[in-house]
Design a protein around this motif. Structure first.
Motif, mmCIF file in Angstrom:
data_model
loop_
_atom_site.group_PDB
_atom_site.id
_atom_site.type_symbol
_atom_site.label_atom_id
_atom_site.label_comp_id
_atom_site.label_asym_id
_atom_site.label_seq_id
_atom_site.Cartn_x
_atom_site.Cartn_y
_atom_site.Cartn_z
ATOM 1 N N THR A 1 1.072 -21.226 10.137
ATOM 2 C CA THR A 1 1.010 -20.012 9.314
ATOM 3 C C THR A 1 1.822 -18.926 10.000
ATOM 4 O OG1 THR A 1 -1.171 -20.627 8.492
ATOM 5 C CG2 THR A 1 -0.555 -18.312 8.306
ATOM 6 N N ASP A 2 2.878 -18.518 9.335
ATOM 7 C CA ASP A 2 3.739 -17.475 9.899
ATOM 8 C C ASP A 2 3.376 -16.150 9.260
ATOM 9 O OD1 ASP A 2 5.069 -19.402 11.393
ATOM 10 O OD2 ASP A 2 6.496 -19.806 9.779
ATOM 11 N N VAL A 3 3.051 -15.208 10.115
ATOM 12 C CA VAL A 3 2.636 -13.890 9.637
ATOM 13 C C VAL A 3 3.704 -12.873 10.007
ATOM 14 C CG1 VAL A 3 0.932 -12.055 9.942
ATOM 15 C CG2 VAL A 3 0.179 -14.442 9.841
ATOM 16 N N TYR A 4 4.071 -12.063 9.045
ATOM 17 C CA TYR A 4 5.050 -10.999 9.300
ATOM 18 C C TYR A 4 4.483 -9.672 8.818
ATOM 19 C CZ TYR A 4 8.145 -14.948 9.970
ATOM 20 O OH TYR A 4 8.703 -16.112 10.425
ATOM 21 N N PHE A 5 4.872 -8.631 9.504
ATOM 22 C CA PHE A 5 4.449 -7.290 9.103
ATOM 23 C C PHE A 5 5.671 -6.441 8.780
ATOM 24 C CE2 PHE A 5 1.287 -8.774 12.255
ATOM 25 C CZ PHE A 5 0.204 -8.855 11.404
ATOM 26 N N ILE A 6 5.572 -5.696 7.704
ATOM 27 C CA ILE A 6 6.632 -4.713 7.427
ATOM 28 C C ILE A 6 6.609 -3.646 8.517
ATOM 29 C CG2 ILE A 6 7.432 -2.972 5.793
ATOM 30 C CD1 ILE A 6 7.858 -5.857 4.825
ATOM 31 N N ASN A 7 5.386 -3.285 8.933
ATOM 32 C CA ASN A 7 5.184 -2.368 10.066
ATOM 33 C C ASN A 7 5.960 -1.060 9.910
ATOM 34 O OD1 ASN A 7 4.032 -1.547 12.429
ATOM 35 N ND2 ASN A 7 5.359 -2.749 13.772
ATOM 36 N N LYS A 8 5.838 -0.475 8.747
ATOM 37 C CA LYS A 8 6.410 0.863 8.548
ATOM 38 C C LYS A 8 5.281 1.838 8.270
ATOM 39 C CE LYS A 8 10.990 -0.437 6.919
ATOM 40 N NZ LYS A 8 11.892 -0.522 5.776
ATOM 41 N N LYS A 9 5.355 2.958 8.934
ATOM 42 C CA LYS A 9 4.271 3.935 8.885
ATOM 43 C C LYS A 9 4.068 4.483 7.475
ATOM 44 C CE LYS A 9 2.824 8.237 11.030
ATOM 45 N NZ LYS A 9 2.848 9.041 12.235
ATOM 46 N N TYR B 1 6.165 -1.089 0.393
ATOM 47 C CA TYR B 1 7.350 -1.876 0.781
ATOM 48 C C TYR B 1 7.214 -3.305 0.274
ATOM 49 C CZ TYR B 1 8.069 2.171 3.755
ATOM 50 O OH TYR B 1 8.252 3.456 4.213
ATOM 51 N N LEU B 2 6.635 -3.419 -0.910
ATOM 52 C CA LEU B 2 6.372 -4.736 -1.476
ATOM 53 C C LEU B 2 7.667 -5.525 -1.691
ATOM 54 C CD1 LEU B 2 4.334 -6.759 -2.674
ATOM 55 C CD2 LEU B 2 4.506 -5.528 -4.842
ATOM 56 N N LYS B 3 8.698 -4.858 -2.154
ATOM 57 C CA LYS B 3 9.965 -5.572 -2.396
ATOM 58 C C LYS B 3 10.522 -6.148 -1.097
ATOM 59 C CE LYS B 3 11.608 -3.193 -6.556
ATOM 60 N NZ LYS B 3 12.585 -2.200 -7.045
ATOM 61 N N GLU B 4 10.403 -5.376 -0.024
ATOM 62 C CA GLU B 4 10.844 -5.899 1.280
ATOM 63 C C GLU B 4 10.002 -7.110 1.677
ATOM 64 O OE1 GLU B 4 11.349 -3.323 4.699
ATOM 65 O OE2 GLU B 4 11.866 -1.677 3.335
ATOM 66 N N ALA B 5 8.715 -7.011 1.387
ATOM 67 C CA ALA B 5 7.816 -8.119 1.735
ATOM 68 C C ALA B 5 8.194 -9.375 0.946
ATOM 69 C CB ALA B 5 6.370 -7.725 1.456
ATOM 70 N N TYR B 6 8.507 -9.197 -0.329
ATOM 71 C CA TYR B 6 8.948 -10.346 -1.132
ATOM 72 C C TYR B 6 10.178 -10.999 -0.499
ATOM 73 C CZ TYR B 6 6.156 -8.955 -5.323
ATOM 74 O OH TYR B 6 5.159 -8.663 -6.219
ATOM 75 N N GLN B 7 11.132 -10.176 -0.145
ATOM 76 C CA GLN B 7 12.391 -10.703 0.391
ATOM 77 C C GLN B 7 12.182 -11.406 1.722
ATOM 78 O OE1 GLN B 7 15.016 -11.060 -1.339
ATOM 79 N NE2 GLN B 7 14.077 -9.917 -3.012
ATOM 80 N N LEU B 8 11.385 -10.779 2.582
ATOM 81 C CA LEU B 8 11.141 -11.355 3.902
ATOM 82 C C LEU B 8 10.405 -12.699 3.779
ATOM 83 C CD1 LEU B 8 11.282 -10.971 6.982
ATOM 84 C CD2 LEU B 8 9.121 -9.701 6.845
ATOM 85 N N GLY B 9 9.386 -12.710 2.940
ATOM 86 C CA GLY B 9 8.618 -13.945 2.765
ATOM 87 C C GLY B 9 9.488 -15.051 2.185
ATOM 88 N N ALA B 10 10.293 -14.703 1.203
ATOM 89 C CA ALA B 10 11.154 -15.699 0.554
ATOM 90 C C ALA B 10 12.122 -16.311 1.560
ATOM 91 C CB ALA B 10 11.918 -15.040 -0.597
ATOM 92 N N GLU B 11 12.657 -15.455 2.395
ATOM 93 C CA GLU B 11 13.602 -15.927 3.407
ATOM 94 C C GLU B 11 12.910 -16.864 4.396
ATOM 95 O OE1 GLU B 11 15.347 -13.817 7.306
ATOM 96 O OE2 GLU B 11 15.411 -12.582 5.494
ATOM 97 N N LYS B 12 11.712 -16.492 4.822
ATOM 98 C CA LYS B 12 11.042 -17.256 5.865
ATOM 99 C C LYS B 12 10.502 -18.604 5.371
ATOM 100 C CE LYS B 12 11.643 -14.153 9.065
ATOM 101 N NZ LYS B 12 12.609 -14.416 10.169
ATOM 102 N N ILE B 13 10.124 -18.701 4.099
ATOM 103 C CA ILE B 13 9.616 -19.972 3.599
ATOM 104 C C ILE B 13 10.775 -20.871 3.150
ATOM 105 C CG2 ILE B 13 9.359 -19.431 1.119
ATOM 106 C CD1 ILE B 13 6.594 -21.189 3.054
#
Lengths: 326, 745
Positions: free
Chosen positions: B674-682, B391-403
């Motif tokens: 430091t803000d940490v987020y998890f995709i948290n998908k099985k 889910y790397l693409k989701e991680a990119y999007q989430l991180g970009a939004e949060k920073i």
């Protein structure tokens, strides 16, 4: 660590006697540096004379002069109202030094007496003229990124690590000492020495002399001051370079300036020529730059600390700008 | 159903013990007649020991013995080894010195202070030989180890033909793990062939196995205790010569011996992250499609072992690129052997790859995030397999939004605030998602409590806590009634805690053990409980710590079964490992790091102002400890990026900053929000929990996110870590740009 005896005299005279009459004895106050030196085998005293019970902790105004007892803690001094009000530069410099835990132990006198942090001084397998005269200087041909650009010699290019002392040098402080031959006063800028051919001597204290206080005369540097410390880590790191800047500005004219640097010499390094260049001038970026350039004219760098010359110019200018803009 | 435990922010089961001082680390243990040890270490870097004079040391107060190659009892496992085999330093075997800091003697005394002092009195004479410690000066000695052969996919060095290229060299200094807890061990020979050890280790079974081999005594005669570890970061993944020296010493004096080494010895005795020089070359089309990646690395190793790690691994599969070449060589030097340090080689490699991708983005004038998405590998191009989950693409999007990536202006050195140059940087990281083999013993007591045991380690992530949560979900037993016990060699086998594999490996074994326990309870119920008589096992349902029969109302709790049968406990032991799924899928965890930095324009000081890190690590078992683990990795990444470097004076082969004051690990002031987020998908395939590893990805790539941000802030590309102020300035220490009006005020 060697076995040593430990005494805790109740009077100044007893303390001085204990050290003056015993070549292997050393004073100890906070111990934040001496214990490290003993563990490293750099200093091997056979007797420690604990001076912590001596009545040398007072911080007070005598007339217009701030009297600081040699046993005042760095943390207490930094937070003391007389300091933050009359000599905020000193407070800033103290807070830039070490860590809160160390400042809670370290005393004013001990801060002045701390040894260089040159790695060759601490590693007893390496050459070091300061630790072991005539063994050579490890740093000159070795790793010297942290080392001096002013006043060094072929014997030693170590720097004095203190931040507090940089501010005290800038503020024209005086050191009060008591020894076997009585009391004397030493201008702060004459307290520490340049290495010359005797780098084993950090300062001009005679055997058995004890720092009892530091005095700072009244001055006009209560507002436009700044202590800039440039370091590799945001806290708890020694300065690459540091600048204590104090300006007395009136009607957009610098009436007088005080400038000193840390991390660049064997002692806190006053920038007298730069101070003179600023007197009577307007507090402008160009004038600050000019003063900084003057300050660096006598600089001499080594293999790894070339960057300190330009960094010093930038840092002096930055500290002056910060001081002027308060 | 009870609340699902997996995913909750459960407090650490041993948190109270840790913060109240109740947790006993190896050095906290005391044994009767214990002797304290101190090491005498070589002050030369190559040569032989001519003589050792112990007269003064033996005369010092409280000293019991000084042991060296001259008088050490033989280590039987040394005998059969091939003298030319590069199989490690055999301490006290002979008088050979390979590196500075190598132990030459161990001093035993009745207090630690006396041992340390006596060690300083041991006089060692050497025959000194020329030593080689500078990698850059010894590149001619670089060789290839068979474990790390050259790799080519498609055409070799295809980047050279591309219309847009990047060809840059990146260097990383030697880094030292430097956990707070110092290394050491307590060794006690109970009988001439029975050994008890209190160790600092990431795996008690590994210690047991190594000692068995070296001392040739049966495994069951070796007891290793390691309940708590004060940080490892990889340095406790093997048994080091210092531990062998202690065991040998204890054997000679027939008393228990405790060794705790000093901070400076941590730089020479327990491994390090090897310094490496990497050349990263990229080729791309004008619209940003990668056409060639060549990743060449050279790293250091010791004279007596070839240490390799995954420096060039990430470049093989991270991006969809048809032509990839990697080359990896070692330079043997007169230094001790490296060992994996958090993120290990992948973190070294990611700095080069993710910096180069950033450099390419500026050359192409494409947003660095967009460039990564453009070259996203949908399947694993190295193994030619689908990813088990990605889910790397989701991680990119989430991180970009949060920073707040959208606030970033594209041009370097175009953003300022508060007199500071502002930069945004990002990078990605990846590490293999492993699953090893482990065995767990599960014991249900008649009071309904569940005891789980396995010889695993907890170096800090909160292993027992996560295992309790996993067991609670499988069994329905409340977490408060479950105890997970680890750190004892007497427990069933678990691998070392390393390679981000503990939750995956051990959690699977816990799951399987709990399920086996349920089946055993079902068997008891079918045999003895009237309501369950003759029930088909598959019709029995387990819910909230009870057994039910499908379609019927009768229930019986686990403990009631035991109580009715007057059984004090029921025990099962289950072994668990991966299966065919690992042949069908490529399994990796992924991370994305975003940073915002301030750079002081006049002094070059870099301060990170905000960090967003996103982990794609499958199901998160414990959100609280997982967040802590990510932050811990990020702090390690800050050190790699900005502060950490072990500096050696090559004239002597000695480190000059071998202490906490001069070797700069980040302090709180270096560590921004430091803000940490998890995709948290099985992950559907890797293991029953669907959890992938996270310890390494927390650090991998982070340094590039900082150096990329520094470039964005300043326009200066620093390819040589750490990014200290002098490197941001020019060689004379000036800012390379003209000081702008009021910028520095």
């Amino acid at each position: 660590m060697n076995q040593f005896s430990y005494v805790r005299p109740a009077s100044l005279k007893a303390a001085i006697d204990a050290v003056a009459k015993d070549n292997t004895a050393r004073f100890i106050a906070g111990g934040t540096n001496l214990l490290d030196l003993m563990k490293s085998g750099v200093v091997i005293p056979e007797k420690l004379v604990d001076i912590n019970r001596l009545p040398l902790k007072d911080i007070q105004l005598n007339g217009n002069t701030l009297h600081i007892g040699a046993l005042a803690l760095n943390s207490e001094l930094a937070a003391h109202e007389l300091v933050t009000t009359h000599h905020p530069l000193l407070s800033q410099a103290l807070l830039a030094g070490a860590s809160q835990q160390l400042r809670n132990m370290a005393t004013v006198g001990g801060n002045m007496m701390q040894r260089t942090r040159c790695t060759y001084f601490y590693d007893t397998t390496m050459p070091c003229n300061k630790r072991s005269p005539n063994s050579g200087c490890g740093a000159i041909g070795g790793i010297n990124r942290m080392h001096a650009i002013f006043g060094a010699s072929e014997s030693c290019i170590a720097v004095h690590p203190s931040d507090m002392c940089v501010a005290l040098a800038a503020l024209d402080a005086t050191v009060l000492v008591t020894g076997p031959k009585g009391n004397r006063r030493i201008p702060f800028t004459d307290f520490h020495r340049l290495p010359g051919n005797t780098p084993q001597l950090d300062n001009n204290l005679a055997k058995g002399e004890l720092i009892t206080a530091v005095e700072i005369p009244a001055n006009a540097y209560t507002k436009n001051v700044y202590y800039l410390k440039v370091r590799d880590r945001a806290s708890y790191a020694f300065a690459l370079v540091s600048v204590a800047a104090a300006l007395d500005i009136s009607n957009n004219v610098i009436r007088s300036a005080r400038l000193a640097m840390g991390g660049v010499a064997h002692k806190p390094w006053r920038l007298y020529d730069a101070e003179k260049a600023l007197a009577g001038k307007a507090p402008t970026e160009e004038n600050f730059r000019h003063a900084a350039d003057i300050a660096l004219q006598s600089a001499k760098a080594y293999t790894h600390n070339q960057f300190k010359t330009g960094l010093s110019v930038n840092s002096i200018q930055t500290a002056l700008l910060k001081a002027a803009s308060v | 159903m009870k609340k699902q435990q997996t995913g909750q922010s459960m407090d650490r089961v041993d948190g109270r013990l840790k913060v109240t001082g109740g947790a006993k680390y190896f050095a906290d243990h005391q044994l009767p007649e214990l002797l304290y040890a101190a090491l005498v270490c070589s002050s030369i870097s190559n040569g032989t020991i001519k003589s050792i004079n112990t007269t003064k040391a033996l005369r010092a107060p409280g000293v019991q013995d000084v042991i060296s190659h001259l008088n050490a009892p033989p280590v039987p496992g040394y005998k059969n080894s091939d003298p030319n085999a590069k199989d490690g330093l055999k301490i006290f075997k002979d008088n050979r010195i390979y590196s500075n800091g190598q132990p030459v003697a161990i001093v035993l005394a009745n207090t630690m202070e006396r041992a340390v002092h006596a060690a300083s009195l041991v006089e060692v004479q050497y025959n000194q030989e020329t030593h080689y410690t500078d990698m850059n000066a010894n590149m001619g000695k670089a060789f290839q180890n068979n474990r790390m052969k050259d790799y080519t996919r498609g055409e070799a060095d295809a980047w050279k033909k591309a219309p847009v290229t990047i060809d840059a060299t990146y260097s990383l200094p030697l880094e030292v793990h430097n956990p707070m807890e110092l290394a050491g061990i307590i060794a006690h020979w109970d009988t001439p062939d029975t050994l008890v050890l209190y160790a600092k280790t990431q795996g008690v079974k590994n210690v047991q196995d190594t000692i068995k081999r070296l001392f040739q005594i049966p495994e069951q005669n070796i007891t290793v205790h390691s309940q708590f570890v004060g940080g490892g970061f990889g340095m406790a993944l093997r048994v080091w010569p210092l531990e062998i020296a202690t065991i040998v010493a204890a054997k000679k004096v027939r008393k228990p011996v405790k060794l705790v080494i000093t901070r400076d010895q941590m730089f020479t005795l327990v491994g390090y992250r090897p310094n490496a020089v990497q050349r990263l070359s990229l080729g791309a089309t004008a619209d940003g499609k990668l056409t060639g990646i060549t990743h060449e690395a050279v790293a250091v190793t010791s004279p007596y072992e070839d240490f390799t790690e995954g420096i060039v691994s990430m470049s093989k599969f991270m991006y969809a690129c048809p032509n990839v070449t990697t080359r990896y060589k070692l330079v043997p030097l007169n230094i001790s052997t490296p060992i994996w340090m958090r993120g290990p080689g992948e973190a070294t490699g990611a700095f080069a790859l993710e910096s180069a991708i950033d450099e390419l983005s500026y050359k192409l004038n494409i947003d660095p995030l967009e460039l990564r998405v453009l070259n996203h590998a949908d399947t694993d191009p190295e193994k030619d397999l689908p990813f088990s989950s990605k889910y790397l693409k989701e991680a990119y999007q989430l991180g970009a939004e949060k920073i707040g990536w959208s606030n970033r202006k594209a041009a370097p050195r175009s953003m300022q605030e508060d007199g500071m140059l502002v930069g945004y940087g990002m990078s990605s990281g990846t590490f293999g998602a492993f699953r090893g083999k482990a065995t767990v013993s599960a014991t249900l007591k008649a009071d309904g409590s569940l005891i789980l045991q396995s010889a695993a380690a907890d170096i800090g992530p909160g292993t027992a806590t996560a295992m309790v949560q996993i067991a609670a979900d499988v069994t329905g037993i409340a977490p408060a009634k479950i105890k997970f016990m680890l750190g004892e060699s007497a427990y069933p086998f678990a691998p070392q805690q390393g390679g981000s594999s503990t939750v995956s490996t051990l959690g699977s074994a816990v799951t399987d053990a709990c399920k086996a326990l349920q089946q055993k309870l079902a068997g008891l119920a079918i045999s003895h409980v009237p309501a369950f008589k003759n029930a088909a096992p598959e019709t029995i349902i387990f819910e909230d710590g009870q057994l039910l029969r499908a379609g019927q109302s009768e229930k019986i709790s686990y403990e009631t079964i035991l109580q009715q049968q007057q059984l004090p406990e029921v025990n099962v032991v289950a072994t668990s490992q991966s299966g065919e799924e690992r042949k069908k899928y490529s399994m990796y965890s992924f991370s994305v790091h975003f940073t915002k930095v301030h750079v002081h324009p006049a002094t070059g000081v870099v301060r990170i102002k905000h960090i967003v890190s996103v982990a794609d690590a499958g199901t998160i078992v414990n959100a609280k400890t997982a967040r802590s683990q990510m932050i811990g990795g990020v702090v390690g990444g800050i050190g790699m990026a900005l502060t950490e470097e072990a500096v050696m004076d090559h004239r002597f082969g000695r480190f000059v900053n071998n202490n906490y004051a001069d070797y700069h690990v980040p302090v709180n002031a270096d560590t921004p929000p430091t803000d940490v987020y998890f995709i948290n998908k099985k992950d559907p395939y890797i293991n029953p929990m669907g959890s992938k590893g996270m310890g390494e990805i927390a650090l991998i790539g982070f340094a590039a996110a900082v150096s990329n941000a520094v470039y964005h802030a300043t326009g200066k590309r620093v390819r040589d870590l750490p990014i200290t102020p002098d490197k941001v300035l020019d060689e004379k220490g000036y800012q390379q740009w003209k000081l702008e009006n009021k910028m520095s005020t």
